[in-house]
Design an enzyme around this catalytic site. Structure first.
Site, PDB file in Angstrom:
ATOM      1  N   SER A 141      -7.845  -2.827  -3.599  1.00  0.00           N
ATOM      2  CA  SER A 141      -8.466  -1.622  -3.415  1.00  0.00           C
ATOM      3  C   SER A 141      -9.676  -1.527  -4.586  1.00  0.00           C
ATOM      4  O   SER A 141     -10.831  -1.406  -4.409  1.00  0.00           O
ATOM      5  CB  SER A 141      -7.714  -0.263  -3.574  1.00  0.00           C
ATOM      6  OG  SER A 141      -6.968  -0.183  -2.366  1.00  0.00           O
ATOM      7  N   ARG A 181       0.884  -1.127   0.068  1.00  0.00           N
ATOM      8  CA  ARG A 181       0.015   0.170  -0.016  1.00  0.00           C
ATOM      9  C   ARG A 181       0.843   1.318  -0.068  1.00  0.00           C
ATOM     10  O   ARG A 181       0.765   1.824   1.040  1.00  0.00           O
ATOM     11  CB  ARG A 181      -0.810   0.055   1.428  1.00  0.00           C
ATOM     12  CG  ARG A 181      -2.253  -0.189   0.799  1.00  0.00           C
ATOM     13  CD  ARG A 181      -2.571  -1.860   0.736  1.00  0.00           C
ATOM     14  NE  ARG A 181      -3.954  -2.143   0.069  1.00  0.00           N
ATOM     15  CZ  ARG A 181      -4.832  -2.206   0.848  1.00  0.00           C
ATOM     16  NH1 ARG A 181      -5.041  -2.479   2.085  1.00  0.00           N
ATOM     17  NH2 ARG A 181      -6.103  -2.556  -0.017  1.00  0.00           N
ATOM     18  N   GLN A 220      -0.395   2.344  -6.167  1.00  0.00           N
ATOM     19  CA  GLN A 220      -1.851   2.419  -6.086  1.00  0.00           C
ATOM     20  C   GLN A 220      -2.529   2.050  -7.465  1.00  0.00           C
ATOM     21  O   GLN A 220      -3.573   1.568  -7.270  1.00  0.00           O
ATOM     22  CB  GLN A 220      -2.052   3.994  -6.034  1.00  0.00           C
ATOM     23  CG  GLN A 220      -2.344   4.139  -4.258  1.00  0.00           C
ATOM     24  CD  GLN A 220      -2.585   5.611  -4.252  1.00  0.00           C
ATOM     25  OE1 GLN A 220      -2.431   6.550  -4.786  1.00  0.00           O
ATOM     26  NE2 GLN A 220      -2.963   5.731  -2.846  1.00  0.00           N
ATOM     27  N   ASP A 236      -3.023  -1.810  -7.192  1.00  0.00           N
ATOM     28  CA  ASP A 236      -3.643  -2.457  -6.119  1.00  0.00           C
ATOM     29  C   ASP A 236      -5.284  -2.866  -6.388  1.00  0.00           C
ATOM     30  O   ASP A 236      -6.142  -2.279  -6.188  1.00  0.00           O
ATOM     31  CB  ASP A 236      -3.969  -1.120  -5.199  1.00  0.00           C
ATOM     32  CG  ASP A 236      -4.111  -1.673  -3.570  1.00  0.00           C
ATOM     33  OD1 ASP A 236      -4.866  -2.890  -3.518  1.00  0.00           O
ATOM     34  OD2 ASP A 236      -4.150  -0.971  -2.714  1.00  0.00           O
ATOM     35  N   TYR A 269      -3.054  -1.551   7.938  1.00  0.00           N
ATOM     36  CA  TYR A 269      -3.958  -2.504   8.469  1.00  0.00           C
ATOM     37  C   TYR A 269      -4.322  -2.560   9.761  1.00  0.00           C
ATOM     38  O   TYR A 269      -3.567  -2.194  10.458  1.00  0.00           O
ATOM     39  CB  TYR A 269      -3.554  -3.707   7.877  1.00  0.00           C
ATOM     40  CG  TYR A 269      -3.565  -4.070   6.417  1.00  0.00           C
ATOM     41  CD1 TYR A 269      -4.862  -4.243   5.668  1.00  0.00           C
ATOM     42  CD2 TYR A 269      -2.371  -4.127   5.625  1.00  0.00           C
ATOM     43  CE1 TYR A 269      -4.601  -4.481   4.253  1.00  0.00           C
ATOM     44  CE2 TYR A 269      -2.210  -4.231   4.430  1.00  0.00           C
ATOM     45  CZ  TYR A 269      -3.574  -4.440   3.604  1.00  0.00           C
ATOM     46  OH  TYR A 269      -3.300  -4.592   2.303  1.00  0.00           O
TER      47      TYR A 269
END
Ligand SMILES: NC(=O)c1ccc[n+]([C@@H]2O[C@H](COP(=O)([O-])OP(=O)(O)OC[C@H]3O[C@@H](n4cnc5c(N)ncnc54)[C@H](O)[C@@H]3O)[C@@H](O)[C@H]2O)c1
Length: 379
Positions: free
Chosen positions: A133, A122, A127, A130, A230
Protein backbone atom coordinates in the site's frame (compact mmCIF):
# COMPACT_ATOMS: atom_id res chain seq x y z
CA UNK A 1 21.42 -7.67 18.33
CA UNK A 2 23.17 -6.27 15.29
CA UNK A 3 20.82 -4.91 12.60
CA UNK A 4 22.32 -4.50 9.11
CA UNK A 5 20.89 -2.18 6.45
CA UNK A 6 22.19 -3.17 3.02
CA UNK A 7 22.66 -1.01 -0.07
CA UNK A 8 20.37 -2.09 -2.92
CA UNK A 9 22.32 -3.67 -5.76
CA UNK A 10 20.05 -2.97 -8.75
CA UNK A 11 21.26 0.13 -10.60
CA UNK A 12 17.71 1.55 -10.90
CA UNK A 13 16.73 0.90 -7.28
CA UNK A 14 17.16 4.11 -5.29
CA UNK A 15 15.19 3.21 -2.17
CA UNK A 16 16.72 2.12 1.13
CA UNK A 17 15.21 -0.04 3.87
CA UNK A 18 15.91 2.30 6.81
CA UNK A 19 15.94 6.10 7.09
CA UNK A 20 18.16 7.93 9.60
CA UNK A 21 14.98 8.58 11.59
CA UNK A 22 14.20 4.84 11.70
CA UNK A 23 17.80 4.13 12.77
CA UNK A 24 17.28 6.30 15.85
CA UNK A 25 14.15 4.32 16.71
CA UNK A 26 15.92 0.97 16.23
CA UNK A 27 18.65 2.24 18.57
CA UNK A 28 15.98 3.15 21.12
CA UNK A 29 14.63 -0.41 20.89
CA UNK A 30 18.12 -1.69 21.73
CA UNK A 31 19.59 -2.68 18.34
CA UNK A 32 23.15 -2.00 17.23
CA UNK A 33 22.61 -0.58 13.76
CA UNK A 34 25.13 -0.88 10.90
CA UNK A 35 24.45 0.70 7.52
CA UNK A 36 26.41 -0.22 4.39
CA UNK A 37 28.22 2.89 3.08
CA UNK A 38 26.20 4.75 0.45
CA UNK A 39 23.00 2.76 1.17
CA UNK A 40 20.91 5.92 1.45
CA UNK A 41 22.50 7.87 -1.38
CA UNK A 42 19.64 7.36 -3.88
CA UNK A 43 17.16 8.61 -1.27
CA UNK A 44 19.30 11.61 -0.27
CA UNK A 45 20.24 10.13 3.13
CA UNK A 46 23.97 10.65 3.68
CA UNK A 47 26.22 8.32 5.66
CA UNK A 48 26.67 11.30 8.00
CA UNK A 49 22.91 11.45 8.65
CA UNK A 50 22.90 7.75 9.55
CA UNK A 51 25.88 8.26 11.84
CA UNK A 52 24.05 11.14 13.53
CA UNK A 53 21.12 8.74 14.04
CA UNK A 54 23.46 6.39 15.89
CA UNK A 55 24.46 3.94 13.15
CA UNK A 56 27.91 2.57 12.37
CA UNK A 57 28.84 2.82 8.69
CA UNK A 58 30.35 -0.37 7.21
CA UNK A 59 32.54 -0.02 4.11
CA UNK A 60 30.85 -2.90 2.27
CA UNK A 61 28.09 -5.52 2.53
CA UNK A 62 30.40 -8.17 4.05
CA UNK A 63 31.34 -5.84 6.91
CA UNK A 64 27.72 -4.78 7.42
CA UNK A 65 26.59 -8.42 7.57
CA UNK A 66 29.30 -9.77 9.89
CA UNK A 67 27.54 -10.97 13.05
CA UNK A 68 24.15 -9.48 12.07
CA UNK A 69 21.00 -11.01 13.57
CA UNK A 70 18.61 -8.95 11.45
CA UNK A 71 19.11 -7.83 7.83
CA UNK A 72 16.88 -5.22 6.18
CA UNK A 73 16.57 -4.70 2.42
CA UNK A 74 14.05 -3.28 -0.02
CA UNK A 75 14.08 -5.87 -2.82
CA UNK A 76 15.04 -9.54 -2.77
CA UNK A 77 18.74 -10.43 -2.68
CA UNK A 78 20.17 -12.39 -5.62
CA UNK A 79 21.68 -15.85 -5.09
CA UNK A 80 25.18 -14.45 -4.50
CA UNK A 81 23.85 -12.07 -1.85
CA UNK A 82 21.82 -14.83 -0.17
CA UNK A 83 24.98 -16.95 0.08
CA UNK A 84 26.59 -14.18 2.16
CA UNK A 85 23.78 -13.81 4.70
CA UNK A 86 24.84 -14.91 8.20
CA UNK A 87 23.37 -18.21 9.41
CA UNK A 88 20.66 -17.69 12.01
CA UNK A 89 19.85 -14.14 10.85
CA UNK A 90 16.35 -12.92 9.94
CA UNK A 91 15.95 -11.21 6.57
CA UNK A 92 13.11 -8.71 6.00
CA UNK A 93 12.44 -7.38 2.48
CA UNK A 94 10.03 -7.49 -0.46
CA UNK A 95 11.01 -11.05 -1.39
CA UNK A 96 8.48 -11.70 -4.23
CA UNK A 97 8.25 -15.41 -3.32
CA UNK A 98 5.69 -16.29 -6.01
CA UNK A 99 7.99 -14.98 -8.74
CA UNK A 100 11.19 -16.18 -7.06
CA UNK A 101 10.28 -19.62 -5.67
CA UNK A 102 13.82 -20.90 -6.25
CA UNK A 103 15.10 -18.49 -3.59
CA UNK A 104 13.23 -20.26 -0.79
CA UNK A 105 15.46 -23.38 -0.58
CA UNK A 106 18.47 -21.03 -0.72
CA UNK A 107 17.26 -19.15 2.38
CA UNK A 108 16.63 -22.48 4.10
CA UNK A 109 20.09 -23.86 3.23
CA UNK A 110 21.66 -20.62 4.42
CA UNK A 111 19.64 -21.02 7.72
CA UNK A 112 18.12 -17.57 7.23
CA UNK A 113 14.62 -16.85 8.55
CA UNK A 114 13.16 -15.00 5.54
CA UNK A 115 10.15 -12.70 6.03
CA UNK A 116 8.39 -11.39 2.91
CA UNK A 117 6.85 -7.95 3.50
CA UNK A 118 4.88 -8.30 0.25
CA UNK A 119 2.83 -11.11 1.85
CA UNK A 120 1.56 -8.82 4.62
CA UNK A 121 -2.14 -9.63 5.14
CA UNK A 122 -4.67 -6.86 4.39
CA UNK A 123 -6.00 -6.76 7.96
CA UNK A 124 -6.46 -3.69 10.12
CA UNK A 125 -3.69 -4.64 12.56
CA UNK A 126 -1.17 -4.91 9.70
CA UNK A 127 -2.04 -1.64 7.94
CA UNK A 128 0.99 0.23 9.29
CA UNK A 129 3.24 -2.56 7.97
CA UNK A 130 1.66 -2.80 4.51
CA UNK A 131 4.50 -2.03 2.09
CA UNK A 132 2.41 -2.77 -1.01
CA UNK A 133 0.00 0.00 0.00
CA UNK A 134 2.65 2.55 0.96
CA UNK A 135 4.56 2.01 -2.28
CA UNK A 136 1.54 1.65 -4.61
CA UNK A 137 0.09 4.89 -3.30
CA UNK A 138 3.26 6.78 -4.30
CA UNK A 139 3.43 4.90 -7.63
CA UNK A 140 -0.13 6.01 -8.46
CA UNK A 141 0.79 9.63 -7.74
CA UNK A 142 4.01 9.46 -9.72
CA UNK A 143 2.34 7.78 -12.73
CA UNK A 144 0.14 10.86 -13.19
CA UNK A 145 3.12 13.22 -12.82
CA UNK A 146 5.04 11.19 -15.44
CA UNK A 147 2.01 11.21 -17.75
CA UNK A 148 1.63 14.97 -17.37
CA UNK A 149 5.32 15.49 -18.19
CA UNK A 150 5.05 13.36 -21.35
CA UNK A 151 1.78 15.00 -22.48
CA UNK A 152 2.05 17.92 -24.89
CA UNK A 153 -0.99 19.59 -23.43
CA UNK A 154 -2.23 20.88 -20.07
CA UNK A 155 -4.37 19.01 -17.54
CA UNK A 156 -6.61 21.82 -16.25
CA UNK A 157 -9.03 23.86 -18.31
CA UNK A 158 -7.65 27.40 -18.78
CA UNK A 159 -9.65 30.29 -20.11
CA UNK A 160 -7.21 32.86 -21.42
CA UNK A 161 -7.40 35.93 -23.63
CA UNK A 162 -5.75 33.87 -26.37
CA UNK A 163 -8.37 31.13 -26.16
CA UNK A 164 -9.53 28.23 -24.03
CA UNK A 165 -7.34 25.25 -23.18
CA UNK A 166 -9.60 22.22 -22.75
CA UNK A 167 -9.17 19.95 -19.72
CA UNK A 168 -7.41 16.61 -20.22
CA UNK A 169 -9.47 13.42 -20.04
CA UNK A 170 -7.84 10.78 -17.86
CA UNK A 171 -8.94 7.17 -17.49
CA UNK A 172 -7.63 4.95 -14.68
CA UNK A 173 -7.94 1.17 -15.12
CA UNK A 174 -7.79 -0.67 -11.81
CA UNK A 175 -8.99 1.37 -8.83
CA UNK A 176 -6.98 -0.22 -6.01
CA UNK A 177 -4.42 1.66 -3.92
CA UNK A 178 -2.37 2.98 -6.90
CA UNK A 179 -5.44 3.67 -9.02
CA UNK A 180 -7.25 5.67 -6.33
CA UNK A 181 -4.18 7.85 -5.76
CA UNK A 182 -3.84 8.33 -9.55
CA UNK A 183 -7.47 9.46 -9.67
CA UNK A 184 -6.96 11.89 -6.78
CA UNK A 185 -3.77 13.31 -8.34
CA UNK A 186 -5.30 13.74 -11.82
CA UNK A 187 -8.32 15.45 -10.26
CA UNK A 188 -6.06 17.83 -8.31
CA UNK A 189 -4.38 18.74 -11.60
CA UNK A 190 -7.79 19.59 -13.04
CA UNK A 191 -8.44 16.66 -15.38
CA UNK A 192 -11.82 15.05 -16.09
CA UNK A 193 -11.32 11.56 -14.69
CA UNK A 194 -13.05 8.21 -15.19
CA UNK A 195 -12.06 4.80 -13.83
CA UNK A 196 -12.89 1.12 -14.14
CA UNK A 197 -12.43 -1.99 -11.99
CA UNK A 198 -13.94 -5.45 -11.61
CA UNK A 199 -14.59 -5.08 -7.87
CA UNK A 200 -17.98 -3.40 -7.41
CA UNK A 201 -16.85 -1.81 -4.08
CA UNK A 202 -14.49 0.37 -6.10
CA UNK A 203 -17.46 2.33 -7.54
CA UNK A 204 -18.17 4.29 -4.37
CA UNK A 205 -14.46 4.93 -3.73
CA UNK A 206 -13.95 6.22 -7.29
CA UNK A 207 -17.02 8.44 -7.16
CA UNK A 208 -16.05 9.87 -3.77
CA UNK A 209 -12.89 11.20 -5.45
CA UNK A 210 -14.95 13.04 -8.07
CA UNK A 211 -14.38 10.60 -10.94
CA UNK A 212 -16.99 8.69 -12.91
CA UNK A 213 -17.08 4.88 -12.78
CA UNK A 214 -17.30 2.79 -15.93
CA UNK A 215 -17.98 -0.93 -15.52
CA UNK A 216 -19.50 -3.94 -17.25
CA UNK A 217 -22.58 -4.96 -15.25
CA UNK A 218 -22.61 -8.71 -14.65
CA UNK A 219 -23.71 -11.30 -12.08
CA UNK A 220 -20.08 -12.49 -12.16
CA UNK A 221 -19.01 -9.32 -10.34
CA UNK A 222 -20.47 -10.66 -7.10
CA UNK A 223 -17.58 -13.15 -7.02
CA UNK A 224 -14.92 -10.85 -8.52
CA UNK A 225 -13.23 -10.15 -5.18
CA UNK A 226 -11.32 -12.62 -2.98
CA UNK A 227 -11.72 -12.69 0.81
CA UNK A 228 -8.40 -10.78 0.96
CA UNK A 229 -9.85 -7.90 -1.12
CA UNK A 230 -8.00 -8.74 -4.36
CA UNK A 231 -9.43 -9.23 -7.86
CA UNK A 232 -9.92 -12.66 -9.44
CA UNK A 233 -9.39 -13.53 -13.08
CA UNK A 234 -12.65 -12.95 -15.01
CA UNK A 235 -14.35 -15.31 -17.49
CA UNK A 236 -13.70 -15.05 -21.24
CA UNK A 237 -17.24 -13.73 -21.73
CA UNK A 238 -16.67 -10.95 -19.18
CA UNK A 239 -13.30 -10.11 -20.75
CA UNK A 240 -14.95 -9.73 -24.19
CA UNK A 241 -17.62 -7.41 -22.82
CA UNK A 242 -15.04 -5.42 -20.85
CA UNK A 243 -12.90 -5.07 -24.00
CA UNK A 244 -15.91 -3.67 -25.92
CA UNK A 245 -16.52 -1.12 -23.17
CA UNK A 246 -12.86 -0.08 -22.99
CA UNK A 247 -12.64 0.16 -26.80
CA UNK A 248 -15.60 2.54 -26.77
CA UNK A 249 -14.25 4.67 -23.88
CA UNK A 250 -10.54 4.82 -24.69
CA UNK A 251 -10.93 6.72 -27.97
CA UNK A 252 -12.07 9.78 -26.02
CA UNK A 253 -9.14 9.73 -23.53
CA UNK A 254 -5.95 11.78 -23.52
CA UNK A 255 -4.24 9.91 -20.67
CA UNK A 256 -4.70 6.31 -19.51
CA UNK A 257 -3.14 4.99 -16.30
CA UNK A 258 -3.35 1.20 -15.99
CA UNK A 259 -2.79 -0.48 -12.62
CA UNK A 260 -4.77 -3.75 -12.89
CA UNK A 261 -3.20 -6.75 -11.15
CA UNK A 262 -4.37 -10.24 -10.18
CA UNK A 263 -2.23 -11.82 -7.42
CA UNK A 264 -0.25 -14.82 -8.65
CA UNK A 265 -1.35 -14.34 -12.30
CA UNK A 266 -0.03 -12.26 -15.20
CA UNK A 267 -1.58 -8.78 -15.35
CA UNK A 268 -4.84 -8.77 -17.38
CA UNK A 269 -4.48 -7.41 -20.93
CA UNK A 270 -6.92 -4.49 -21.03
CA UNK A 271 -5.66 -2.31 -23.89
CA UNK A 272 -4.98 -3.96 -27.25
CA UNK A 273 -3.04 -2.70 -30.25
CA UNK A 274 -6.35 -2.18 -32.07
CA UNK A 275 -7.51 0.12 -29.24
CA UNK A 276 -4.25 2.10 -29.39
CA UNK A 277 -4.93 2.80 -33.08
CA UNK A 278 -8.21 4.52 -32.17
CA UNK A 279 -6.61 6.89 -29.63
CA UNK A 280 -5.74 10.50 -30.45
CA UNK A 281 -2.10 11.10 -31.47
CA UNK A 282 -0.18 12.57 -28.55
CA UNK A 283 -2.17 10.58 -25.98
CA UNK A 284 -0.15 9.06 -23.14
CA UNK A 285 -0.48 5.71 -21.37
CA UNK A 286 1.37 4.80 -18.18
CA UNK A 287 1.34 1.04 -17.63
CA UNK A 288 2.01 0.50 -13.93
CA UNK A 289 1.47 -3.24 -14.43
CA UNK A 290 4.47 -3.43 -16.81
CA UNK A 291 6.58 -5.53 -14.46
CA UNK A 292 3.73 -8.07 -14.12
CA UNK A 293 3.41 -8.48 -17.90
CA UNK A 294 1.57 -5.24 -18.66
CA UNK A 295 -2.07 -4.22 -19.11
CA UNK A 296 -1.24 -2.72 -22.50
CA UNK A 297 -0.20 -4.52 -25.68
CA UNK A 298 3.14 -3.09 -26.78
CA UNK A 299 4.34 -2.03 -23.32
CA UNK A 300 8.10 -2.48 -22.92
CA UNK A 301 9.11 -2.73 -19.26
CA UNK A 302 11.36 0.12 -18.22
CA UNK A 303 11.05 1.91 -21.58
CA UNK A 304 8.95 4.59 -23.24
CA UNK A 305 7.70 3.56 -26.69
CA UNK A 306 5.39 5.17 -29.24
CA UNK A 307 2.60 2.98 -30.66
CA UNK A 308 0.45 4.53 -33.41
CA UNK A 309 1.22 8.03 -32.10
CA UNK A 310 0.47 7.11 -28.47
CA UNK A 311 3.31 7.37 -25.93
CA UNK A 312 3.36 4.25 -23.74
CA UNK A 313 5.44 4.42 -20.56
CA UNK A 314 6.30 0.93 -19.29
CA UNK A 315 7.32 2.23 -15.91
CA UNK A 316 9.59 0.03 -13.87
CA UNK A 317 11.10 1.08 -10.56
CA UNK A 318 8.63 3.98 -10.48
CA UNK A 319 8.96 4.38 -6.71
CA UNK A 320 12.66 5.11 -7.25
CA UNK A 321 11.52 8.36 -8.91
CA UNK A 322 10.15 9.36 -5.52
CA UNK A 323 12.77 7.54 -3.47
CA UNK A 324 12.82 9.85 -0.44
CA UNK A 325 9.15 9.45 0.42
CA UNK A 326 9.12 5.82 -0.72
CA UNK A 327 12.08 5.03 1.57
CA UNK A 328 10.64 6.95 4.52
CA UNK A 329 7.31 5.10 4.30
CA UNK A 330 8.94 1.72 3.63
CA UNK A 331 11.31 2.29 6.57
CA UNK A 332 8.34 3.02 8.84
CA UNK A 333 6.50 -0.10 7.62
CA UNK A 334 9.58 -2.18 8.53
CA UNK A 335 10.08 -0.46 11.87
CA UNK A 336 6.46 -1.21 12.82
CA UNK A 337 6.95 -4.85 11.82
CA UNK A 338 10.26 -5.25 13.68
CA UNK A 339 8.67 -3.65 16.76
CA UNK A 340 6.01 -6.39 16.63
CA UNK A 341 8.71 -9.10 16.47
CA UNK A 342 11.13 -7.60 18.99
CA UNK A 343 11.19 -8.90 22.53
CA UNK A 344 12.82 -6.11 24.54
CA UNK A 345 13.58 -8.22 27.59
CA UNK A 346 15.31 -11.14 25.89
CA UNK A 347 16.59 -8.89 23.06
CA UNK A 348 15.60 -11.47 20.47
CA UNK A 349 13.15 -11.62 17.57
CA UNK A 350 10.08 -13.68 18.47
CA UNK A 351 8.68 -15.35 15.36
CA UNK A 352 5.39 -16.53 16.86
CA UNK A 353 3.88 -18.81 14.19
CA UNK A 354 0.46 -18.49 15.87
CA UNK A 355 0.33 -14.78 14.99
CA UNK A 356 -1.63 -14.19 11.74
CA UNK A 357 0.84 -11.58 10.55
CA UNK A 358 3.93 -13.72 11.09
CA UNK A 359 2.24 -16.82 9.70
CA UNK A 360 1.46 -14.88 6.51
CA UNK A 361 4.97 -13.53 5.87
CA UNK A 362 7.38 -16.15 7.27
CA UNK A 363 8.89 -18.15 4.40
CA UNK A 364 11.69 -20.11 6.09
CA UNK A 365 12.55 -20.97 9.67
CA UNK A 366 15.49 -22.87 11.17
CA UNK A 367 16.61 -24.27 7.81
CA UNK A 368 13.18 -25.27 6.43
CA UNK A 369 10.60 -23.73 4.11
CA UNK A 370 7.59 -23.26 6.40
CA UNK A 371 5.14 -21.05 4.49
CA UNK A 372 1.94 -23.04 3.75
CA UNK A 373 1.81 -21.78 0.13
CA UNK A 374 5.39 -22.79 -0.63
CA UNK A 375 6.41 -25.55 1.80
CA UNK A 376 5.09 -28.51 -0.23
CA UNK A 377 6.52 -27.18 -3.49
CA UNK A 378 9.95 -26.87 -1.87
CA UNK A 379 9.89 -30.37 -0.33
N1 LIG B 1 -5.27 -3.24 5.29
C1 LIG B 1 -6.28 -3.21 4.44
O1 LIG B 1 -7.40 -3.46 4.79
C2 LIG B 1 -5.99 -2.94 3.00
C3 LIG B 1 -4.74 -2.42 2.66
C4 LIG B 1 -4.45 -2.19 1.32
C5 LIG B 1 -5.40 -2.46 0.34
N2 LIG B 1 -6.60 -2.95 0.68
C6 LIG B 1 -7.61 -3.26 -0.34
O2 LIG B 1 -7.13 -4.36 -1.11
C7 LIG B 1 -7.69 -4.28 -2.42
C8 LIG B 1 -6.63 -4.50 -3.49
O3 LIG B 1 -5.82 -3.34 -3.59
P1 LIG B 1 -4.47 -3.31 -4.44
O4 LIG B 1 -4.28 -1.93 -4.90
O5 LIG B 1 -3.38 -3.97 -3.73
O6 LIG B 1 -4.85 -4.23 -5.71
P2 LIG B 1 -3.89 -4.81 -6.83
O7 LIG B 1 -2.63 -4.02 -6.91
O8 LIG B 1 -3.83 -6.28 -6.65
O9 LIG B 1 -4.75 -4.51 -8.17
C9 LIG B 1 -5.02 -3.20 -8.59
C10 LIG B 1 -6.47 -3.07 -9.00
O10 LIG B 1 -6.69 -3.72 -10.26
C11 LIG B 1 -7.99 -4.22 -10.25
N3 LIG B 1 -8.18 -5.19 -11.34
C12 LIG B 1 -7.76 -6.48 -11.42
N4 LIG B 1 -8.15 -7.06 -12.58
C13 LIG B 1 -8.84 -6.10 -13.26
C14 LIG B 1 -9.47 -6.09 -14.53
N5 LIG B 1 -9.50 -7.16 -15.31
N6 LIG B 1 -10.07 -4.94 -14.92
C15 LIG B 1 -10.05 -3.84 -14.12
N7 LIG B 1 -9.46 -3.80 -12.92
C16 LIG B 1 -8.86 -4.92 -12.49
C17 LIG B 1 -8.13 -4.79 -8.85
O11 LIG B 1 -9.49 -5.00 -8.49
C18 LIG B 1 -7.48 -3.69 -8.04
O12 LIG B 1 -8.40 -2.71 -7.63
C19 LIG B 1 -8.39 -2.95 -2.48
O13 LIG B 1 -9.74 -3.19 -2.19
C20 LIG B 1 -7.78 -2.17 -1.35
O14 LIG B 1 -8.63 -1.14 -0.87
C21 LIG B 1 -6.91 -3.21 1.99
Amino acid sequence: MKLAVLKEKHALEKRVAASPDAVQKYKALGFDVTVEAGAGQGASFSDEAYRAGGATIAPDAAAALAGAGLVLKVTRPDAAEIAKLPAGAALIAILSPAAARDDLPLYATQKVDALAMDLMPRITRAQSMDVLSSQSNLAGYRAVIDAAAAFGRAFPMMMTAAGTVPPARVMVMGAGVAGLQAIATARRLGAIVSATDVRPVAKEQVESLGASFVMVESEELKQAETAGGYAKEMSDDYKRRQADLIAETIKKQDIVITTALIPGRPAPRLVTDAMLRTMKPGSVIVDLAAEAGGNVEGTVTGKTVTCHGVTVLGNAHITSSIAVDASNLYARNLLNFVTLLWDKDSRTLKLDAADDIIKAVLLTRNGAVVHPSFASAAA
